[in-house]
Design an enzyme around this catalytic site. Sequence first.
Site, PDB file in Angstrom:
ATOM      1  N   SER A 171       0.830  -1.197   0.000  1.00  0.00           N
ATOM      2  CA  SER A 171       0.000   0.000   0.000  1.00  0.00           C
ATOM      3  C   SER A 171       0.873   1.259   0.000  1.00  0.00           C
ATOM      4  O   SER A 171       1.723   1.405  -0.873  1.00  0.00           O
ATOM      5  CB  SER A 171      -0.935  -0.041   1.214  1.00  0.00           C
ATOM      6  OG  SER A 171      -1.983   0.867   1.070  1.00  0.00           O
ATOM      7  N   ARG A 207     -11.709   6.480  10.036  1.00  0.00           N
ATOM      8  CA  ARG A 207     -11.194   5.111  10.037  1.00  0.00           C
ATOM      9  C   ARG A 207     -12.262   4.109   9.582  1.00  0.00           C
ATOM     10  O   ARG A 207     -11.958   3.161   8.868  1.00  0.00           O
ATOM     11  CB  ARG A 207     -10.707   4.751  11.450  1.00  0.00           C
ATOM     12  CG  ARG A 207     -10.147   3.359  11.575  1.00  0.00           C
ATOM     13  CD  ARG A 207      -8.929   3.171  10.702  1.00  0.00           C
ATOM     14  NE  ARG A 207      -8.233   1.910  10.993  1.00  0.00           N
ATOM     15  CZ  ARG A 207      -7.123   1.513  10.393  1.00  0.00           C
ATOM     16  NH1 ARG A 207      -6.586   2.270   9.452  1.00  0.00           N
ATOM     17  NH2 ARG A 207      -6.548   0.380  10.712  1.00  0.00           N
ATOM     18  N   ASP A 235      -8.846  -6.563  -4.342  1.00  0.00           N
ATOM     19  CA  ASP A 235      -8.389  -5.246  -3.871  1.00  0.00           C
ATOM     20  C   ASP A 235      -8.972  -4.172  -4.782  1.00  0.00           C
ATOM     21  O   ASP A 235      -8.580  -4.063  -5.936  1.00  0.00           O
ATOM     22  CB  ASP A 235      -6.859  -5.213  -3.884  1.00  0.00           C
ATOM     23  CG  ASP A 235      -6.287  -3.924  -3.313  1.00  0.00           C
ATOM     24  OD1 ASP A 235      -7.057  -2.961  -3.104  1.00  0.00           O
ATOM     25  OD2 ASP A 235      -5.072  -3.872  -3.078  1.00  0.00           O
ATOM     26  N   HIS A 283      -7.889  -5.406  -0.008  1.00  0.00           N
ATOM     27  CA  HIS A 283      -6.602  -4.739   0.085  1.00  0.00           C
ATOM     28  C   HIS A 283      -5.775  -5.253   1.267  1.00  0.00           C
ATOM     29  O   HIS A 283      -4.561  -5.440   1.158  1.00  0.00           O
ATOM     30  CB  HIS A 283      -6.844  -3.234   0.214  1.00  0.00           C
ATOM     31  CG  HIS A 283      -5.596  -2.409   0.286  1.00  0.00           C
ATOM     32  ND1 HIS A 283      -4.689  -2.365  -0.743  1.00  0.00           N
ATOM     33  CD2 HIS A 283      -5.103  -1.606   1.265  1.00  0.00           C
ATOM     34  CE1 HIS A 283      -3.693  -1.560  -0.405  1.00  0.00           C
ATOM     35  NE2 HIS A 283      -3.907  -1.091   0.804  1.00  0.00           N
ATOM     36  N   ASP A 284      -6.432  -5.472   2.389  1.00  0.00           N
ATOM     37  CA  ASP A 284      -5.716  -5.880   3.602  1.00  0.00           C
ATOM     38  C   ASP A 284      -5.096  -7.277   3.515  1.00  0.00           C
ATOM     39  O   ASP A 284      -4.400  -7.699   4.442  1.00  0.00           O
ATOM     40  CB  ASP A 284      -6.651  -5.821   4.818  1.00  0.00           C
ATOM     41  CG  ASP A 284      -6.505  -4.510   5.581  1.00  0.00           C
ATOM     42  OD1 ASP A 284      -5.655  -3.694   5.174  1.00  0.00           O
ATOM     43  OD2 ASP A 284      -7.242  -4.302   6.555  1.00  0.00           O
TER      44      ASP A 284
END
EC number: 2.3.1.31
Lengths: 389, 204
Positions: A161, A231, A327, A360-361
Site C-alpha cells: 500500500s 477510520r 483489492d 486490500h488488507d
Amino acid sequence: MAAPRAGKTNNEADQPSSPVLRFGPDKPLKLDAGTLLSPFQIAYQTYGTLNDARSNAILVCHALTGDQHVANTNPVTGKPGWWEVLIGPGRIIDTDRFFVICSNVIGGCLGSTGPASTNPATGKPYGLDLPVITIRDMVRAQKMLIDHFGIEKLFCVLGGSMGGMQVLEWASSYPEQVFSALPIATGARHSSQNIAFHEVGRQAVMADPEWHGGKYFDYGKRPEKGLAVARMAAHITYLSEAALHRKFGRNLQDRETLTFGFDADFQIESYLRHQGMTFVDRFDANSYLYMTRSMDYFDLAADHGGRLADAFAGTKTRFCLVSFTSDWLFPTEESRSIVHALNAAGASVSFVEIETDRGHDAFLLDEPELFAAINGFIGSAARARGLTS
Amino acid sequence: MSVNGSQRVDLEVVANLIPPRSRVLDVGSGDGSLLELLQDTKQVDGRGLELSQRGVNECVARGLSVIQGDADKDLEFYPDKGFDFVVLSQTLQATRNPKLVLDELLRIGDRAIVSFPNFGHWRVRLSLFVNGRMPVTKDLPYSWYDTPNIHFCTIRDFVNLCEELGATVEKATALDGNGQKIGLSMPWWFWNFFGQQAVFLLKR
C-alpha cells in the site's frame, strides 16, 4: 480490548519506545514542499544482524497507519507486530539471516517527526505548522537512516500500500542502492477514487469541533469522533464486498430483531465502530491528515514527464509486484501498469496476482500464495546477491 | 500458455540454440521448464510471460522472473531489441493474431525462436483424409470446439509467413514423433510431411 488511552501516543511522538536517530541543524531534511525540516528525528526498529559486507539489509516500509514495530509487540496496542506473520526468526523474511530495518515515516506519530511531535520553535506540537510531507520526503529521510548504518545497497525494499509507494520511490530515486524491490498491493499514483476516500476521512476529522483547526493539543482534546468516522470509512475500502458479506452478512449484533432505531443493530456496524474507537487510541488525527495527503500527492509518472517507464530507466533492480484480485483500492490494473512500465524500461520483473476475497488488507494476512511468491523472489535474489542461506 | 504441455521435446532443441549468458524472454513460459533449464545450464538472464496465473505464481515461487500477461496484448510494452532471444514455444498456434505476435517477437528480440506443432504432419493429414473430421491425435488431443489451438499451421505455411514478415530463417529443425531431429538435408516438403514439430531460429 481497550488500548492505552490518549497521551500515550503523544509521548511516543517525542520519546518513542524504540531506537531513534536525531538529525541536528547540520543535517536538515529537504522537503518537496520547498522547505527544510530541522531538527528532525527518525524512530526505527531493527531485527537480526548486519553482516560484514553490509549486504543483507532489508528495509520494510509501512502503510498509512503502520509503524516501525513490524516484528515486535506494539508498545501502544500491546498487539503483535503488524507483519510478524512474515518477518522474524525462521520466518519467510528470516531475521536470523537478514538485517531488517523498519522506520516510522516522517509525518507519522510513533516517534519520527510528525504533526504530534514538539515543534522546537514553539515548544508545542507542530500540528498543521508541519509542511505537507510527500512519499519522496519519507524516502529521503529513510535514505539518511540507511546511510547512518553505512549500508550502500539494500538487499531488498518491500512494503504494501503506502509502503509499496515508498518502495517504488526508493527504486526510482536510488536505483543503485536497491538490489531488489517488492511493492505489494500498491500503485504508481493515487487514483481519483482513492483521493476521494481520503478527502472524506479528512473532512470527518476537520468537521469534529474538537479538532480546533489542528490545535487540539492546546485544548487538551482530540477529535476522536471525526477520526473514528474517517477510520470506519477507510476500513471498508481495505476489505471487499464478498469478505464483508462472508464475515458479517446481515447478522444482528446481540439482539434477536431490529430495534427500529439507530443503534448498531448489525454486526458490521458494531465491528466498524469498534475499529474506529480502537484506532483513535493509537493514532494522531493530524498525522492521519498528513499520511493520507502524502498518498494523494504520489504520482511517480508525473515526476518523470508523464512517462512511468522513465522513472525506472536503466534500472538493474530486480522487481516483484503482487496484487490481490479483490483489492478495489489498488486493483490489479495499477500493478499491471507498473509492470508494463518496467518491461518498457527493460527491467527484471515478476508479477503475481493472488486470488483472494480478503481485499486490500490481504497483504497483512496469512496468505500462503503471497508468502510463496515472496519466498521464491527473495530466495532467487539472495542467490544472485551471493547471500548464503 | 504453452498449450501442449506433455510434448515439450522441443525444449532441448530450443536450449541448444541459445548461447550462455544471453538475455532471453520466454513468451508462454508455462511452468517455467525452459527458463529453469536455461538458467541452470546457460546462466541466462531469463524472463517469462505467461497467461495462466497459476503458472506465473508457481514460477515466481520457484524464483523465476515471470509476469502474467498475454502474448496477443502485452508484447507491445517491451522495448525494441531488449532481448538477445525471444522464445515462443508451442504457443503460436494458440494466439489470436500469430502474424502480429511473430512481428513483435522479431522487434523485441535480436533473434526469435519459434516452435510449433506441424499441422502438415502425415498423421494429421491421414486423420482428416480417412475420418473426414478434425484430427484428434495423441499430441493434439483437443476437439475442435474446445481447443486452445485456434491457428494451426504447417511448416510450409510458417515459412511463407516468415517471408511475408521479412524474417530470415537462420536455422530450422523438424522433429519426428520421438523428438528426434530429421536429417538436415531434407527438402521442405519432406519436413512438412514427416515433422511433427518444428523449431525455427529467425532474424530480421
